[in-house]
Design a protein around this motif. Structure first.
Motif, mmCIF file in Angstrom:
data_model
loop_
_atom_site.group_PDB
_atom_site.id
_atom_site.type_symbol
_atom_site.label_atom_id
_atom_site.label_comp_id
_atom_site.label_asym_id
_atom_site.label_seq_id
_atom_site.Cartn_x
_atom_site.Cartn_y
_atom_site.Cartn_z
ATOM 1 N N LEU A 41 0.627 -1.414 -0.009
ATOM 2 C CA LEU A 41 -0.194 -0.108 0.430
ATOM 3 C C LEU A 41 0.925 0.847 0.319
ATOM 4 N N PHE A 42 2.228 1.113 0.889
ATOM 5 C CA PHE A 42 2.679 2.028 0.310
ATOM 6 C C PHE A 42 3.743 2.515 -1.508
ATOM 7 N N LYS A 43 3.241 1.543 -1.373
ATOM 8 C CA LYS A 43 3.544 2.103 -2.971
ATOM 9 C C LYS A 43 2.567 2.651 -4.203
ATOM 10 N N LYS A 44 1.024 2.219 -4.158
ATOM 11 C CA LYS A 44 -0.024 2.013 -4.311
ATOM 12 C C LYS A 44 -1.296 1.261 -3.885
ATOM 13 N N GLU A 45 -2.260 2.965 -4.262
ATOM 14 C CA GLU A 45 -3.785 2.409 -3.892
ATOM 15 C C GLU A 45 -4.139 1.055 -3.891
ATOM 16 N N CYS A 46 -4.833 0.172 -2.893
ATOM 17 C CA CYS A 46 -4.976 -1.336 -4.254
ATOM 18 C C CYS A 46 -6.431 -2.440 -3.069
ATOM 19 N N ALA A 52 -4.744 -9.417 -2.708
ATOM 20 C CA ALA A 52 -4.552 -10.896 -2.682
ATOM 21 C C ALA A 52 -3.812 -11.616 -4.167
ATOM 22 N N GLU A 53 -4.515 -10.699 -5.089
ATOM 23 C CA GLU A 53 -3.811 -11.143 -5.836
ATOM 24 C C GLU A 53 -2.413 -11.334 -6.174
ATOM 25 N N ALA A 54 -1.609 -10.166 -5.056
ATOM 26 C CA ALA A 54 -0.425 -9.763 -5.670
ATOM 27 C C ALA A 54 0.357 -10.171 -4.615
ATOM 28 N N LEU A 55 -0.036 -10.721 -3.243
ATOM 29 C CA LEU A 55 0.708 -11.330 -2.472
ATOM 30 C C LEU A 55 0.871 -12.443 -2.423
ATOM 31 N N ASP A 56 -0.736 -13.256 -2.749
ATOM 32 C CA ASP A 56 -1.224 -15.200 -3.142
ATOM 33 C C ASP A 56 -1.185 -14.403 -2.081
ATOM 34 N N ILE A 57 -2.634 -14.038 -1.489
ATOM 35 C CA ILE A 57 -2.954 -14.389 0.150
ATOM 36 C C ILE A 57 -5.063 -14.239 -0.127
ATOM 37 N N THR A 61 -8.103 -13.430 4.851
ATOM 38 C CA THR A 61 -6.693 -13.410 4.962
ATOM 39 C C THR A 61 -6.607 -11.505 5.406
ATOM 40 N N VAL A 62 -6.817 -11.362 3.994
ATOM 41 C CA VAL A 62 -6.285 -9.753 3.709
ATOM 42 C C VAL A 62 -7.342 -8.982 4.328
ATOM 43 N N SER A 63 -8.516 -9.002 4.278
ATOM 44 C CA SER A 63 -9.388 -8.497 4.631
ATOM 45 C C SER A 63 -9.699 -8.197 6.327
ATOM 46 N N HIS A 64 -9.213 -9.576 6.788
ATOM 47 C CA HIS A 64 -8.796 -8.869 8.318
ATOM 48 C C HIS A 64 -7.862 -8.398 9.300
ATOM 49 N N GLN A 65 -7.090 -8.949 8.106
ATOM 50 C CA GLN A 65 -5.734 -7.695 8.095
ATOM 51 C C GLN A 65 -5.872 -6.187 8.125
ATOM 52 N N LEU A 66 -6.581 -6.268 6.962
ATOM 53 C CA LEU A 66 -6.927 -4.596 6.945
ATOM 54 C C LEU A 66 -7.821 -4.130 8.199
ATOM 55 N N ARG A 67 -9.347 -5.142 8.403
ATOM 56 C CA ARG A 67 -9.482 -4.471 9.490
ATOM 57 C C ARG A 67 -8.954 -4.219 11.132
ATOM 58 N N PHE A 68 -7.311 -5.439 11.210
ATOM 59 C CA PHE A 68 -6.558 -4.356 12.436
ATOM 60 C C PHE A 68 -6.419 -3.463 12.139
ATOM 61 N N LEU A 69 -6.096 -3.071 10.962
ATOM 62 C CA LEU A 69 -4.786 -2.403 10.535
ATOM 63 C C LEU A 69 -5.460 -0.866 10.482
ATOM 64 N N LYS A 70 -7.061 -1.323 9.843
ATOM 65 C CA LYS A 70 -7.780 0.134 10.327
ATOM 66 C C LYS A 70 -8.611 0.654 11.666
ATOM 67 N N ASN A 71 -8.703 -0.148 12.095
ATOM 68 C CA ASN A 71 -8.810 -0.236 13.550
ATOM 69 C C ASN A 71 -8.102 0.725 14.439
ATOM 70 N N LEU A 72 -6.369 0.749 13.921
ATOM 71 C CA LEU A 72 -5.693 1.267 14.887
ATOM 72 C C LEU A 72 -5.213 2.621 13.727
ATOM 73 N N ARG A 73 -5.901 2.972 12.259
ATOM 74 C CA ARG A 73 -6.099 4.228 11.512
ATOM 75 C C ARG A 73 -4.232 3.941 11.027
ATOM 76 N N LEU A 74 -4.095 2.628 10.686
ATOM 77 C CA LEU A 74 -2.911 2.602 9.787
ATOM 78 C C LEU A 74 -3.177 2.652 7.747
ATOM 79 N N VAL A 75 -4.808 2.553 8.067
ATOM 80 C CA VAL A 75 -4.943 1.881 6.678
ATOM 81 C C VAL A 75 -6.054 3.044 6.360
#
Length: 107
Positions: A41-46, A52-57, A61-75
């Motif tokens: 995400l530092f490189k580009k908005e996604c 999921a496609e870029a990181l092959d996950i 899993t991506v949604s779960h991790q983004l929720r965590f990051l969003k709750n911390l106001r990191l994304v």
């Protein structure tokens, strides 16, 4: 050896909420999947699918991790139709992440 000073701050100044936020932020940066997501995400908005496609996950899993990051106001995200596009929300944390990657890459 060079001495490092932190201006206008001491351990007595840290209230429990600040300590919690700092520890959760370091927790977020302590997970390889979250680091990979933030680095992308530092490189580009996604979108979730693009991450999921870029990181092959898995998308879940991506949604779960983004929720965590969003709750911390990191994304943060913006909506375009039914798609959410994620980007960094805290340049301070992104700078720390970049510095740590540079440090790890330094030989």
């Amino acid at each position: 050896m060079e001495e490092y000073k932190v201006e206008n701050s001491s351990s007595e100044d840290l209230d429990s909420e600040t300590l919690f936020i700092v520890s959760q932020t370091f927790k977020a940066l302590g997970d390889p999947t979250r680091i990979r997501i933030l680095h992308l995400l530092f490189k580009k908005e996604c979108s979730v699918n693009a991450i999921a496609e870029a990181l092959d996950i898995r998308q879940s899993t991506v949604s779960h991790q983004l929720r965590f990051l969003k709750n911390l106001r990191l994304v943060k995200y913006r909506r375009e139709g039914t798609t959410l596009y994620y980007s960094p929300d805290d340049e301070h944390v992104m700078l720390i992440l970049k510095q740590m990657i540079d440090h790890a890459s330094h030989s």
